[in-house]
Every structure is written in C-alpha cells, then in structure tokens.
Design a protein around this motif. Structure first.
Motif, PDB file in Angstrom:
ATOM      1  N   LEU A 130       0.530  -1.030   0.341  1.00  0.00           N
ATOM      2  CA  LEU A 130       0.303  -0.094  -0.300  1.00  0.00           C
ATOM      3  C   LEU A 130       0.889   1.600  -0.231  1.00  0.00           C
ATOM      4  N   ALA A 131       1.724   1.075   1.012  1.00  0.00           N
ATOM      5  CA  ALA A 131       2.985   2.145   0.716  1.00  0.00           C
ATOM      6  C   ALA A 131       3.838   2.677  -1.213  1.00  0.00           C
ATOM      7  N   GLY A 132       4.313   1.876  -1.234  1.00  0.00           N
ATOM      8  CA  GLY A 132       4.174   1.972  -2.892  1.00  0.00           C
ATOM      9  C   GLY A 132       5.763   2.944  -2.570  1.00  0.00           C
ATOM     10  N   HIS A 133       5.838   4.053  -3.619  1.00  0.00           N
ATOM     11  CA  HIS A 133       6.392   4.330  -4.094  1.00  0.00           C
ATOM     12  C   HIS A 133       6.547   5.918  -3.657  1.00  0.00           C
ATOM     13  N   ARG A 134       4.857   6.063  -2.789  1.00  0.00           N
ATOM     14  CA  ARG A 134       4.521   7.483  -2.421  1.00  0.00           C
ATOM     15  C   ARG A 134       5.522   7.465  -0.980  1.00  0.00           C
ATOM     16  N   PHE A 135       5.214   6.203  -0.550  1.00  0.00           N
ATOM     17  CA  PHE A 135       5.728   6.502   1.201  1.00  0.00           C
ATOM     18  C   PHE A 135       6.587   5.347   0.974  1.00  0.00           C
ATOM     19  N   GLU A 136       7.793   5.855   0.672  1.00  0.00           N
ATOM     20  CA  GLU A 136       9.189   4.829   0.621  1.00  0.00           C
ATOM     21  C   GLU A 136       9.920   4.648   1.485  1.00  0.00           C
ATOM     22  N   HIS A 137      10.431   5.395   2.817  1.00  0.00           N
ATOM     23  CA  HIS A 137      10.535   4.665   4.019  1.00  0.00           C
ATOM     24  C   HIS A 137       9.331   3.841   4.896  1.00  0.00           C
ATOM     25  N   VAL A 138       8.098   3.833   4.618  1.00  0.00           N
ATOM     26  CA  VAL A 138       7.264   3.068   4.862  1.00  0.00           C
ATOM     27  C   VAL A 138       7.289   1.532   4.069  1.00  0.00           C
ATOM     28  N   ALA A 139       7.271   1.938   3.246  1.00  0.00           N
ATOM     29  CA  ALA A 139       7.366   0.957   2.290  1.00  0.00           C
ATOM     30  C   ALA A 139       9.047  -0.288   2.841  1.00  0.00           C
ATOM     31  N   ALA A 140      10.118   0.672   2.806  1.00  0.00           N
ATOM     32  CA  ALA A 140      10.939  -0.312   3.108  1.00  0.00           C
ATOM     33  C   ALA A 140      10.921  -1.168   4.073  1.00  0.00           C
ATOM     34  N   LEU A 141      10.724  -0.162   5.189  1.00  0.00           N
ATOM     35  CA  LEU A 141      10.577  -0.473   7.041  1.00  0.00           C
ATOM     36  C   LEU A 141       9.395  -2.246   6.724  1.00  0.00           C
ATOM     37  N   ALA A 142       8.383  -1.750   6.680  1.00  0.00           N
ATOM     38  CA  ALA A 142       7.548  -2.864   6.087  1.00  0.00           C
ATOM     39  C   ALA A 142       7.535  -4.080   5.451  1.00  0.00           C
ATOM     40  N   GLY A 143       8.649  -3.372   4.404  1.00  0.00           N
ATOM     41  CA  GLY A 143       9.337  -4.921   3.473  1.00  0.00           C
ATOM     42  C   GLY A 143      10.416  -5.477   4.152  1.00  0.00           C
ATOM     43  N   TRP A 144      11.057  -5.098   4.749  1.00  0.00           N
ATOM     44  CA  TRP A 144      11.495  -5.681   5.372  1.00  0.00           C
ATOM     45  C   TRP A 144      11.341  -6.797   6.192  1.00  0.00           C
ATOM     46  N   LEU A 145      10.456  -5.919   7.781  1.00  0.00           N
ATOM     47  CA  LEU A 145       9.868  -6.601   8.666  1.00  0.00           C
ATOM     48  C   LEU A 145       8.972  -7.898   8.719  1.00  0.00           C
ATOM     49  N   SER A 146       8.064  -7.957   6.915  1.00  0.00           N
ATOM     50  CA  SER A 146       7.500  -8.500   6.461  1.00  0.00           C
ATOM     51  C   SER A 146       8.121 -10.375   6.305  1.00  0.00           C
ATOM     52  N   SER A 147       9.283  -9.773   5.593  1.00  0.00           N
ATOM     53  CA  SER A 147      10.229 -10.793   5.179  1.00  0.00           C
ATOM     54  C   SER A 147      10.922 -11.411   6.625  1.00  0.00           C
ATOM     55  N   ILE A 148      11.185 -10.763   7.841  1.00  0.00           N
ATOM     56  CA  ILE A 148      11.657 -11.164   9.012  1.00  0.00           C
ATOM     57  C   ILE A 148      10.574 -11.825   9.567  1.00  0.00           C
ATOM     58  N   ASN A 149       9.653 -11.500   9.835  1.00  0.00           N
ATOM     59  CA  ASN A 149       8.444 -12.752  10.372  1.00  0.00           C
ATOM     60  C   ASN A 149       8.458 -13.588   9.597  1.00  0.00           C
ATOM     61  N   LEU A 150       8.224 -13.350   8.103  1.00  0.00           N
ATOM     62  CA  LEU A 150       8.104 -15.374   7.605  1.00  0.00           C
ATOM     63  C   LEU A 150       9.376 -15.703   8.027  1.00  0.00           C
ATOM     64  N   VAL A 151      10.203 -15.582   8.061  1.00  0.00           N
ATOM     65  CA  VAL A 151      11.544 -16.358   8.630  1.00  0.00           C
ATOM     66  C   VAL A 151      11.560 -16.596   9.760  1.00  0.00           C
ATOM     67  N   LEU A 152      10.633 -15.984  10.953  1.00  0.00           N
ATOM     68  CA  LEU A 152      10.943 -16.141  12.642  1.00  0.00           C
ATOM     69  C   LEU A 152       9.589 -17.470  12.423  1.00  0.00           C
ATOM     70  N   ALA A 153       8.651 -17.191  11.677  1.00  0.00           N
ATOM     71  CA  ALA A 153       7.279 -18.239  11.946  1.00  0.00           C
ATOM     72  C   ALA A 153       7.857 -19.898  10.872  1.00  0.00           C
ATOM     73  N   LEU A 154       8.976 -19.522   9.973  1.00  0.00           N
ATOM     74  CA  LEU A 154       9.304 -20.865   9.271  1.00  0.00           C
ATOM     75  C   LEU A 154      10.346 -21.583  10.072  1.00  0.00           C
ATOM     76  N   PHE A 155      11.331 -20.610  11.400  1.00  0.00           N
ATOM     77  CA  PHE A 155      12.055 -21.222  12.112  1.00  0.00           C
ATOM     78  C   PHE A 155      11.867 -21.560  12.942  1.00  0.00           C
ATOM     79  N   ASN A 156      10.806 -21.276  14.008  1.00  0.00           N
ATOM     80  CA  ASN A 156       9.893 -21.748  15.139  1.00  0.00           C
ATOM     81  C   ASN A 156       9.212 -22.969  14.403  1.00  0.00           C
ATOM     82  N   LEU A 157       8.996 -23.283  13.258  1.00  0.00           N
ATOM     83  CA  LEU A 157       8.472 -24.389  13.781  1.00  0.00           C
ATOM     84  C   LEU A 157       9.360 -25.626  12.651  1.00  0.00           C
TER      85      LEU A 157
END
Length: 380
Positions: A130-157
């Motif tokens: 949703l942030a896209g290029h208009r809110f670049e800082h939010v997009a970068a922050l949320a993109g990394w957090l999305s990836s790391i939470n997937l890693v966290l879920a898979l690692f804990n499984l």
C-alpha cells in the motif's frame, strides 16, 4: 532470566523485561539495517538511514514480543500462569509456570507464536504494498519486517524442542504415546539434532561465505543444543520426583535457636560449628519464624553483637508454607518461582519439618543416579 533483565512493564499481568544481552543484538541489527538501507536507497540522507534503521529494529523486537505474547495469552486462556516474557540476544522467551495438562493444549500454545508471526508477515506485506513509492520509507521498513516475520515463523516451526515446532512435535508424540516424559525426550533429541545442524552449517558458512553470518548460525545452534539438553534434564527431574510429597523429603530435625540471641552468637555457636544456613527461631517454646544466613549478611558485621535474631528473621505468618501431602514437584516450582531456599511443612498450624533447596537437590541427584523408580515410603 527476568532477574537479569530490565523490567519495562506488564501486559495482562505478565511481567515484560529486556535482558542485558538484547542491547547487543539491537545494536547489530540496527547497524545492519542502516547499511542495507544506505545501499538500497542511496538518495536518502544519513539521518533517514539511521531513523528508518532504528524504527525497523524496534518494530522487529515488537514483533518478537507479539510472538511470545501469543503463546502467553493462549496459556492464560487455558488457566496456565505465565511468569514473564523476556527479550534477549536470541529473540524472546515466555516463561510458562507449568506444563500443559494435555497434548491439545500444548499444541495450541505452541502454534500460537508462529501463527502470530505469519499474521505479521501478511500485515507488513500489505502495508509495504500500500505504501508503494509514495511512502518509500514505510515501504522499506514494512517490506523487511514482512520478510523477517516469515523467517521467524518458519524457523520456529523446525521440529526441534524447545522451538515451537518441537513443541508441536512433542504434542503429537504425547498424543500417540500417552507419555509426556517420553515425548519430551524424543522431541529434545530432535532439538539437539537441529542444534548440531546449525553449528555445522554455521562453521561451513563461516569458512566459505561470510564469517559473521556463520558465527551467528553457530551461536544459534549452540543455544538450541543447550536448551534441548536442559529440557531433557528437566523432564528427568520431574519424572524422578513424581509421586514424592513434602512429607517424604522434609527434614524433621530442624535446628532451633532463641530469638533473643544475638546474630554474633548465632554465627559463632551455630553456623561456624554446624555449617547450618537456616534456623527456626523460637520464643518460650513457640516457633516464631525462620532466619537464614542471607538475612544475617544484610546486617553490617559490626552490628552483629547487638542485633537480636528476631530483628532480621522472617515471621512465621510471612513464610511460604506447604502441607505434608503437597507434591514435591509443586514445592520445587514454588522455590524457583519465588526464589526461596527454605519451605516449612505444616499441618493445622503445627510445624512438621523443613525442606531446603540444598537437601532437595541431594534428593534429586540420588533419584537421577539410581534411575526413575517409584518412591519407597518409609513408615512414620
């Protein structure tokens, strides 16, 4: 672990703390993120790189807190107390007061954490889109957090105890075998295999790809290996003590001292001669409380000769006491939870004996040495 942490608040009555080691990993993750954002977004200013890096790092640990909180809320819903949640160098840990009473409860508590991380993966991913290029800082922050939470879920499984996947594995084994101790041993062995695999992979990565990444994988493996070994020991202790009560373990020969004696006299005539570390305090034949060597040490040495014992003792009505029929596993949990070393055993207000941590450890060692077998009760 909470005793070595900075307390930051309470959530639903659960004490939340930050272990001192957390500051190390927070600094390293922030530094890594700042470098990453500087590479991916060179047009940002230095202040923007650091601001987004710090914000992302903080939200990462909020994600871990929510992961552990999910475990805790399910445990509370199942009437299982939760002592604390602590963030530390390897992530977070929720200290649940006791084991679940059935496999389904174990499964529900275990799966709640990865489920929370999976929801955060979806939520942050949607925010980044949703942030896209208009809110670049939010997009970068949320993109990394999305990836790391997937890693966290898979690692804990991963199916190695005490990871969440290992607890799910233990719940399945418990369901099919009907034996929690056996299920825990098998799941913990799987945890040791996972730990060794991480160590080997870390060493290989360190020599062939990146020494820091390899070192980190090896440390994670070492942590999992130790946690799995500790889990095996804990279940062995619980199994060894099953069936024993406070009456079986207590000592009925407790040294008693008069409350009007001085601390100096107590040290000189009792502690240095008998090696005792705790004593019952009496007055006119009635037990008034308990005094320990730790309490004596809180008084300056020069004041021992003029300080009476009853001035530092713990009164009887303030002592944590148990009945003779109390399971010794419950006594051990109470000692660990409340950080106490002595527990009086009473019946109808009358003192029957005393259980000390030192004596209980000797009992545990004896049972572990001679194997798990039903306790033989001596006639009283």
């Amino acid at each position: 672990m909470i005793g070595q942490s900075i307390r930051v608040g309470r959530i639903r009555g659960i004490e939340v703390g930050v272990h001192y080691s957390w500051f190390i990993i927070f600094f390293l993750i922030t530094l890594s993120l700042t470098t990453r954002f500087a590479s991916e977004h060179p047009h940002w200013s230095l202040a923007e790189h650091y601001a987004v890096g710090i914000a992302t790092s903080l939200l990462f640990f909020v994600s871990i807190l929510l992961h552990e909180l999910a475990h805790s809320l399910v445990a509370l819903a199942k009437q299982i107390p939760v002592r604390s949640i602590t963030l530390f160098v390897f992530g977070g840990v929720a200290q649940i007061a006791r084991e679940p009473d059935r496999p389904l409860t174990e499964f529900q508590i275990a799966i709640a954490g990865p489920a929370a991380s999976a929801l955060l993966w979806v939520g942050f991913g949607a925010a980044a889109a949703l942030a896209g290029h208009r809110f670049e800082h939010v997009a970068a922050l949320a993109g990394w957090l999305s990836s790391i939470n997937l890693v966290l879920a898979l690692f804990n499984l991963l199916p190695g105890f005490p990871l969440d996947g290992g607890r799910v594995f233990r719940a399945a084994l418990w369901h099919f075998t009907g034996n929690l101790a056996k299920a825990t041993r098998i799941a913990a062995r799987a945890g040791q295999v996972v730990g060794y695999a991480f160590i080997v992979f870390g060493i290989w990565t360190g020599f062939t790809v990146n020494w820091f990444g390899g070192l980190w994988f090896a440390f994670i493996g070492w942590f999992l290996l130790n946690a799995a070994q500790e889990s095996v020991l804990q279940v062995s202790v619980r199994s060894a003590l099953t069936g024993l009560t406070a009456e079986d373990v207590m000592s009925s020969e407790c040294a008693t001292v008069a409350g009007d004696r001085s601390l100096g006299d107590l040290i000189e005539r009792e502690v240095l001669r008998t090696g005792g570390r705790c004593f019952l305090v009496s007055s006119n034949g009635r037990i008034e409380g308990l005094v320990t060597l730790h309490q004596v040490k809180t008084v300056p040495r020069e004041q021992w000769s003029r300080t009476p014992i009853h001035a530092v003792m713990t009164p009887l009505d303030r002592l944590r006491v148990v009945g003779p029929e109390t399971a010794i596993t419950e006594v051990l949990q109470m000692m660990e939870r409340d950080d106490i070393n002595q527990v009086p055993v009473t019946r109808s207000g009358r003192l029957l004996g005393l259980i000390t941590r030192e004596h209980l450890l000797r009992v545990i060692a004896a049972h572990l040495e001679f194997g798990d077998r039903p306790p033989v009760r001596a006639p009283r």
